[in-house]
Write a protein that holds these residues in place. Structure first.
Motif, short mmCIF file in Angstrom:
data_model
loop_
_atom_site.label_atom_id
_atom_site.label_comp_id
_atom_site.label_asym_id
_atom_site.label_seq_id
_atom_site.Cartn_x
_atom_site.Cartn_y
_atom_site.Cartn_z
N HIS A 100 0.81 -1.22 0.00
CA HIS A 100 0.00 0.00 0.00
C HIS A 100 0.85 1.27 0.00
O HIS A 100 0.62 2.20 0.78
N VAL A 101 1.84 1.31 -0.88
CA VAL A 101 2.69 2.49 -1.03
C VAL A 101 2.67 2.93 -2.50
O VAL A 101 1.98 2.30 -3.31
N ARG A 102 3.45 3.93 -2.84
CA ARG A 102 3.55 4.32 -4.25
C ARG A 102 4.47 3.34 -4.96
O ARG A 102 4.04 2.58 -5.80
N ASP A 103 5.76 3.34 -4.67
CA ASP A 103 6.73 2.54 -5.41
C ASP A 103 7.82 2.00 -4.50
O ASP A 103 8.05 2.53 -3.41
N LEU A 104 8.54 1.00 -5.00
CA LEU A 104 9.86 0.64 -4.49
C LEU A 104 10.81 1.12 -5.59
O LEU A 104 10.75 0.61 -6.71
N VAL A 105 11.64 2.13 -5.31
CA VAL A 105 12.46 2.74 -6.36
C VAL A 105 13.95 2.54 -6.11
O VAL A 105 14.43 2.58 -4.98
N VAL A 106 14.66 2.34 -7.22
CA VAL A 106 16.13 2.23 -7.22
C VAL A 106 16.60 3.19 -8.31
O VAL A 106 16.49 2.90 -9.50
N TRP A 107 17.09 4.34 -7.89
CA TRP A 107 17.48 5.38 -8.85
C TRP A 107 18.94 5.77 -8.64
O TRP A 107 19.41 5.94 -7.51
N TYR A 108 19.64 5.91 -9.76
CA TYR A 108 21.05 6.34 -9.77
C TYR A 108 21.90 5.48 -8.83
O TYR A 108 22.74 5.99 -8.09
N SER A 109 21.66 4.19 -8.85
CA SER A 109 22.35 3.25 -7.97
C SER A 109 22.78 2.04 -8.78
O SER A 109 22.00 1.52 -9.57
N ARG A 110 24.00 1.59 -8.60
CA ARG A 110 24.53 0.44 -9.34
C ARG A 110 24.67 -0.77 -8.43
O ARG A 110 24.89 -0.64 -7.24
N ARG A 111 24.52 -1.94 -9.06
CA ARG A 111 24.75 -3.23 -8.39
C ARG A 111 23.88 -3.41 -7.15
O ARG A 111 24.33 -3.90 -6.13
N VAL A 112 22.61 -3.06 -7.26
CA VAL A 112 21.67 -3.24 -6.16
C VAL A 112 21.06 -4.64 -6.27
O VAL A 112 20.72 -5.10 -7.36
N LEU A 113 20.90 -5.30 -5.13
CA LEU A 113 20.25 -6.60 -5.08
C LEU A 113 18.93 -6.48 -4.34
O LEU A 113 18.90 -6.08 -3.17
N LEU A 114 17.83 -6.81 -5.02
CA LEU A 114 16.51 -6.94 -4.40
C LEU A 114 16.21 -8.42 -4.40
O LEU A 114 16.05 -9.02 -5.46
N GLU A 115 16.10 -9.04 -3.22
CA GLU A 115 15.98 -10.49 -3.16
C GLU A 115 14.96 -10.94 -2.12
O GLU A 115 14.99 -10.50 -0.97
N GLY A 116 14.06 -11.81 -2.56
CA GLY A 116 13.10 -12.41 -1.64
C GLY A 116 12.10 -11.44 -1.05
O GLY A 116 11.61 -11.64 0.05
N ASN A 117 11.78 -10.38 -1.80
CA ASN A 117 10.87 -9.36 -1.30
C ASN A 117 9.44 -9.62 -1.75
O ASN A 117 9.20 -10.36 -2.70
#
Length: 185
Positions: A100-117
């Motif tokens: 119940h939010v707007r977004d999950l955002v990843v901006w201007y970031s390198r090598r980010v891991l989103l796992e098991g979310n």
């Protein structure tokens, strides 16, 4: 009210906490947690009734693990981002629930891991912009308007995710804009 918890230190750790009741200013980006620094670790945290949930940036090598961000269940037009990574290279977001939010955002970031979310009942399940060499793995992204949207990013890997229930006339599972070498499996 403003932001509830502000972290401005390298290697800080937050564990086992409930955060509630931020201010409601979009201009100030009132949030549950705002963190700036290297190597910050935030674990086992619940964020409720805040305009923005957790905002990291710049926050290289930061870790969010087992964080539950719950925005307002009612259809509030101007919700803030549940999790925001800005200039946060090598960050990890693992086993988090965002609802119940707007977004999950990843901006201007390198090598980010989103796992098991798990991202549900939001606008964008994951929104990448200038986020090269990042990974979304083993995540449940359901009942959002957009599952994953990739803009101006290269070499993303989307692995073993469930994307289901894109809502409304603009509903999309995976969207791209000017991105290269994205692998989805």
């Amino acid at each position: 009210h403003g932001t509830v918890l502000r972290i401005l230190a390298d290697e800080a750790r937050v564990d086992n906490l409930i955060i509630r009741h931020s201010g409601q200013s979009h201009t100030a980006e009132d949030a549950g947690i705002v963190a700036k620094g290297r190597g910050i670790q935030i674990r086992n945290v619940r964020v409720q009734d805040t305009l923005f949930g957790v905002s990291l940036g710049p926050c290289p090598r930061c870790v969010l693990e087992r964080v539950h961000v719950m925005g307002p269940a009612e259809d509030v037009q101007l919700k803030g981002d549940g999790i925001k990574l800005w200039e946060s290279d090598d960050a990890v977001v693992r086993h988090c629930r965002v609802e119940h939010v707007r977004d999950l955002v990843v901006w201007y970031s390198r090598r980010v891991l989103l796992e098991g979310n798990s991202v549900r009942h939001s606008r964008y399940g994951s929104h990448f912009m200038y986020a090269h060499d990042s990974i979304v793995r083993d995540s449940q992204i359901e009942d959002n308007v957009v599952g994953i949207f990739v803009m101006y990013s290269a070499r993303l890997h989307l692995e073993r995710n469930v994307l289901a229930g894109a809502r409304g006339a603009a509903g999309v599972g995976i969207g791209f804009k000017e991105s290269d070498a994205v692998q989805a499996q």
